[in-house]
Design a protein around this motif. Structure first.
Motif, PDB file in Angstrom:
ATOM      1  N   ASN A  12     -24.932   4.675 -27.626  1.00 24.39           N
ATOM      2  CA  ASN A  12     -24.504   5.871 -26.870  1.00 24.39           C
ATOM      3  C   ASN A  12     -23.311   5.608 -25.946  1.00 24.39           C
ATOM      4  N   PRO A  37     -29.644  -1.524 -20.041  1.00 23.84           N
ATOM      5  CA  PRO A  37     -29.366  -0.970 -18.709  1.00 23.84           C
ATOM      6  C   PRO A  37     -30.158  -1.619 -17.564  1.00 23.84           C
ATOM      7  N   SER A  55     -27.431   2.604 -15.084  1.00 21.93           N
ATOM      8  CA  SER A  55     -28.259   3.805 -15.040  1.00 21.93           C
ATOM      9  C   SER A  55     -27.856   4.651 -13.839  1.00 21.93           C
ATOM     10  N   SER A 105     -35.014   0.765 -19.240  1.00 20.05           N
ATOM     11  CA  SER A 105     -34.437   1.974 -18.625  1.00 20.05           C
ATOM     12  C   SER A 105     -34.709   2.072 -17.134  1.00 20.05           C
ATOM     13  N   ALA A 106     -33.907   2.870 -16.451  1.00 18.24           N
ATOM     14  CA  ALA A 106     -34.224   3.251 -15.073  1.00 18.24           C
ATOM     15  C   ALA A 106     -34.151   4.775 -14.925  1.00 18.24           C
ATOM     16  N   SER A 108     -34.285   7.199 -17.272  1.00 16.75           N
ATOM     17  CA  SER A 108     -35.197   7.987 -18.109  1.00 16.75           C
ATOM     18  C   SER A 108     -36.654   7.805 -17.708  1.00 16.75           C
ATOM     19  N   LEU A 242     -23.729  14.226 -27.104  1.00 16.77           N
ATOM     20  CA  LEU A 242     -23.513  13.482 -25.858  1.00 16.77           C
ATOM     21  C   LEU A 242     -22.211  13.939 -25.203  1.00 16.77           C
TER      22      LEU A 242
HETATM   23  C1  ISJ Z   1     -28.390   8.336 -23.564  1.00 18.65           C
HETATM   24  C2  ISJ Z   1     -29.009   7.253 -23.173  1.00 18.65           C
HETATM   25  O1  ISJ Z   1     -28.730   6.861 -21.915  1.00 18.65           O
HETATM   26  C3  ISJ Z   1     -29.006   5.583 -21.391  1.00 18.65           C
HETATM   27  C4  ISJ Z   1     -30.182   5.655 -20.504  1.00 18.65           C
HETATM   28  C5  ISJ Z   1     -30.304   4.869 -19.398  1.00 18.65           C
HETATM   29  C6  ISJ Z   1     -31.564   4.825 -18.570  1.00 18.65           C
HETATM   30  O2  ISJ Z   1     -32.538   5.501 -18.931  1.00 18.65           O
HETATM   31  O3  ISJ Z   1     -31.595   4.123 -17.545  1.00 18.65           O
HETATM   32  C7  ISJ Z   1     -29.196   4.077 -19.008  1.00 18.65           C
HETATM   33  C8  ISJ Z   1     -28.018   4.133 -19.661  1.00 18.65           C
HETATM   34  C9  ISJ Z   1     -27.741   5.096 -20.736  1.00 18.65           C
HETATM   35  O4  ISJ Z   1     -26.913   4.519 -21.679  1.00 18.65           O
HETATM   36  C10 ISJ Z   1     -29.930   6.519 -24.072  1.00 18.65           C
HETATM   37  O5  ISJ Z   1     -30.288   5.382 -23.836  1.00 18.65           O
HETATM   38  O6  ISJ Z   1     -30.306   7.075 -25.097  1.00 18.65           O
END
Ligand code: ISJ
Length: 285
Positions: A12, A37, A55, A105-106, A108, A242
């Motif tokens: 992404n 991330p 993030s 992730s952070a 999401s 996106l």
């Molecule tokens: C779109 C996205 O976004 C990502 C989600 C992130 C998170 O949840 O911390 C961090 C960076 C992004 O690249 C994905 O991972 O699908």
């Protein structure tokens, strides 16, 4: 002094990095650290990296130490296509359930908690684990995956009965706002010392985004197809969903997310979006 740039290892983010001239940057002592991330968020906080995509949640936690690069983000209005809750139960039935969260992730993971609590009045038990769909679902009713792990899971899941929810879609359905998952930030401490290297990097990332948008992501997709499954249409569709800009409507969405993060006790203050001096006006330093 070398400049260490975090580079998220997910498809992404590619449009912001694909065309950066790495040999030119290497001559300026700028090098890249590819990682997921969550790893980069921590590396940025501890000063192992100086700048790069993180993030948006991590910016919210440490905004006093960081400045943002203008008009660069990973956002979506509606479906994001790679942030999924996979669930054995319909989302409305998840009260009291146990949910596995990806350790990568952070943004999401907090978005999921907000969605469940704020929009569905659901209390769940969460555990953070490695992003492996089958393993996660062994002892949990649902799991959250992001990035390429989520895309892989989409292709590999053998249980046709799993419910799948796109968090970008749910967020926009309830707020009518976009969501910003990643921003590009630089540590203030390094900015003071390495202004010209940071400026070179910013110009390269901006150029990479513009070129990617101009050519409809096509050369990049050809490359992606050598490493991943999915035909042109799949990847074109993915990138079309996106948004790499970071402007007024993305600010509103992100501000609302931060307000809810604050309300639910995930951050100590609602951050201000603070951009690298002058960039927003002149795009040069
Ligand atoms: C779109 C996205 O976004 C990502 C989600 C992130 C998170 O949840 O911390 C961090 C960076 C992004 O690249 C994905 O991972 O699908």
């Amino acid at each position: 002094m070398p400049l260490n740039v975090g580079e998220i290892t997910y498809t992404n983010i590619l449009p912001l990095y694909y065309y950066v001239n790495r040999s030119k940057l290497a001559k300026n002592d700028i090098s890249f650290v590819p990682q997921v991330p969550a790893h980069l968020n921590l590396a940025m906080k501890t000063g192992v990296i100086d700048v790069g995509a993180i993030s948006s949640f991590a910016y919210g936690q440490n905004y006093k130490e960081y400045e943002l690069f203008p008009d660069l983000s990973v956002s979506s209005f509606g479906k994001v296509g790679s942030i999924f809750l996979f669930s054995k139960l319909p989302i409305e039935k998840l009260n009291g359930a146990s949910i596995a969260l990806t350790s990568s992730s952070a943004t999401s993971v907090h978005l999921l908690k907000i969605i469940l609590k704020e929009f569905y009045s659901i209390n769940a038990n969460y555990e953070t684990v490695k992003p492996e769909l089958q393993q996660m679902l062994k002892s949990n009713e649902a799991c959250l995956l992001i990035g390429d792990d989520a895309i892989e899971a989409l292709w590999n899941k053998d249980d046709e009965n799993l419910y799948m929810y796109d968090l970008g879609e749910i967020w926009t359905k309830f707020t009518n706002l976009p969501m910003t998952f990643a921003v590009v930030a630089v540590r203030k401490a390094i900015l003071a010392k390495e202004r010209s290297a940071v400026s070179i990097l910013f110009d390269e990332m901006k150029e990479s985004k513009e070129l990617s948008l101009r050519n409809g992501f096509l050369p990049m997709i050809k490359d992606i197809k050598t490493k991943h499954r999915g035909n042109y249409r799949f990847w074109e569709n993915y990138f079309a969903g996106l948004d790499y800009h970071f402007q007024e409507n993305q600010f509103r969405g992100l501000q609302h997310y931060y307000e809810l993060c604050f309300k639910h006790g995930f951050i100590e203050q609602v951050p201000k979006l603070s951009f690298v001096n002058d960039y927003a006006h002149t795009h040069s330093m």
